[in-house]
Design a protein around this motif. Sequence first.
Motif, mmCIF file in Angstrom:
data_model
loop_
_atom_site.group_PDB
_atom_site.id
_atom_site.type_symbol
_atom_site.label_atom_id
_atom_site.label_comp_id
_atom_site.label_asym_id
_atom_site.label_seq_id
_atom_site.Cartn_x
_atom_site.Cartn_y
_atom_site.Cartn_z
ATOM 1 N N HIS A 124 16.374 71.657 -45.170
ATOM 2 C CA HIS A 124 15.310 70.911 -45.551
ATOM 3 C C HIS A 124 15.865 69.329 -45.107
ATOM 4 N N LEU A 125 17.014 69.778 -45.605
ATOM 5 C CA LEU A 125 17.702 68.603 -44.884
ATOM 6 C C LEU A 125 18.386 67.846 -43.623
ATOM 7 N N LYS A 133 20.176 68.061 -54.973
ATOM 8 C CA LYS A 133 20.365 69.152 -54.704
ATOM 9 C C LYS A 133 21.153 69.916 -54.382
ATOM 10 N N ILE A 183 14.845 65.677 -42.192
ATOM 11 C CA ILE A 183 14.867 64.823 -43.046
ATOM 12 C C ILE A 183 15.557 64.423 -41.956
ATOM 13 N N ARG A 202 15.147 60.471 -49.931
ATOM 14 C CA ARG A 202 14.736 61.870 -49.355
ATOM 15 C C ARG A 202 15.699 62.662 -49.010
ATOM 16 N N GLU A 203 16.537 61.982 -48.687
ATOM 17 C CA GLU A 203 18.093 62.448 -48.103
ATOM 18 C C GLU A 203 18.891 63.036 -49.151
ATOM 19 N N GLU A 243 17.803 63.141 -52.600
ATOM 20 C CA GLU A 243 17.821 64.435 -53.374
ATOM 21 C C GLU A 243 17.890 65.541 -52.886
ATOM 22 N N GLU A 244 18.025 64.988 -51.279
ATOM 23 C CA GLU A 244 18.665 66.587 -51.490
ATOM 24 C C GLU A 244 19.796 66.842 -51.236
ATOM 25 N N TYR A 245 20.569 65.962 -50.934
ATOM 26 C CA TYR A 245 22.097 65.901 -51.091
ATOM 27 C C TYR A 245 22.219 66.381 -52.699
#
Length: 555
Positions: free
Chosen positions: A179-180, A242, A183, A235-236, A238-240
């Motif tokens: 997902h990362l 997680k 993005i 968004r990136e 947020e993924e980081y």
Amino acid sequence: MAVEVFILEVDELPLNKRLKTLQDLSTSLEAVYGQAKEGTNSEEILKKFYDWKCDKREEFTCVRSETEVSLQRLVAWFQNTVKAFDLSVEESQTSEDTISSLDEILEKSESSVCKELEISLIEQGDADKEIILNTYSQVLQKIRSEERLIATVQSKYKDSIEFKKQIIECLNKSPSVDHLLSIKKTLKNLKARLRWKLVEKNNLEESDDHDGSEIEKIKQEITQLRDRVFQEIYREQEEYEKLNSLVQKWFPELPLLYPEIGLLKYMNSGGLLTMSLERDLLDAEPMKELSSKRPLVCSEVNGKIILLKGYSVDVDTEARVIQRAAAYHRAWRKAKEESGLLPLIFLFLCKSDPMAYLMVPYYPRANLSAVQASVPLTSEEALKVMKGVAQGLHTLHKADIIHGSLHQNNVFALNREQGIVGDFDFTKSVSQRASVNMAVGDLSLISPELKMGKPASPSSDLYAYGCLLLWLSVQNQKFETNEDGIPKVDQFNLDYNVKSLLYSLIYCRSSMTAEQVSNAECFLVPKGKSTPNSEKDTEYNQYKEKRRIKDGELG
């Protein structure tokens, strides 16, 4: 599997019932026997008690048997006596038969009963008490030992339940960076389109026959693309975050398995550093009036005005900037709006030049210098603002960060009521920041110990804070200082609690902390209801007496 077996075993054990029994038993024993002996721990004690108990029981059984025999003889005598007076009995009994042995029977019965009562009621001797107390202490220790064992089992049971829950969660998780990467791919395409549109706009603007409507259309497309870029960057992040959580809990090897995603850099910067933001993507306007020390540009991100601070960096400086900015950012993240600190939005590195850019909110003309130059704060507004500044210093000091360069240009009064502490130059060490001679008007913000060459400390931050508070409190009145450059506070007519705090900050600073400052009376008691503080008054009177003696000696 071992954890599951353990959980099933413990589920079948009546631990709570057993623990309740032990607690009731120890309570009742303590009520009877009181304080137990310490250090008695031997199986011989229980054996000795068992032997002692058997001897006592045997002795009592013998006495009880003698008593039973004596009482049976007495009962038999009474039965014979009754027969002697019973007219229906044909066989007559002589008086000698009924009374011949009475004295002997009564004497024996009395002796046996008395002996039994003596054994039952007589107080135990010291030897007996010692045996009983030792046994009681040993039993109580075993009860405590079993209670601790049950507590240990229950604790391990609780940990096992949590472990089983976590391990199932871990087994069900499959850490994926897809997902990362997706993005990042989207970001790469968006940034390419944005750069192309920027080039297209520049070409149209430089052409002689450019179409204004076409340029306006491209500008709108650029704004939309820029907004989408920042949406993807958020968004990136947020993924980081997680993935960072997964690293902390389950997969510490994740940054090493996927070095290309830069997760380690994100973690080391406390989530502040982004590799996807670049200077040329922003529609930045130079802030020439604020760029005396470093390049500053202003831009708009998602409808909010931001400021970009540029720092020239080399390989060593870059690492230190990231480290210092990350420490500041972590201190802010713990309390955020309640931290009293200016937030840092992003930190990114320029690919084409040796520059690091720090993105922060832009508060135009909100620093104390600008506010006091236009519409000065009232006394009430100044106290509100400075309470927030004290909270900001407390946040930094609690994180072992010394600001070192607190002055009127990096303290902000938001809406004239919320005070926050601005960031400092992350390329400089605390000693380098503290060596800059900052002043407000004619008043130096450098503490006496810094002038003597001592290192910066929380106390030196608070001295600068005290000078700013004094400056806000007296407005445009002239300052008088002694030969050490320390301002004289007595010349001003100030609220008692404000003056008391200034004494502590400027003169008697040995034990004052930023947390104590934020809880000072002048920030809590409404104006006009101040209460004298004899302790602070005494401290300052002692200080004035020392100054008077010193001045006399110099004279």
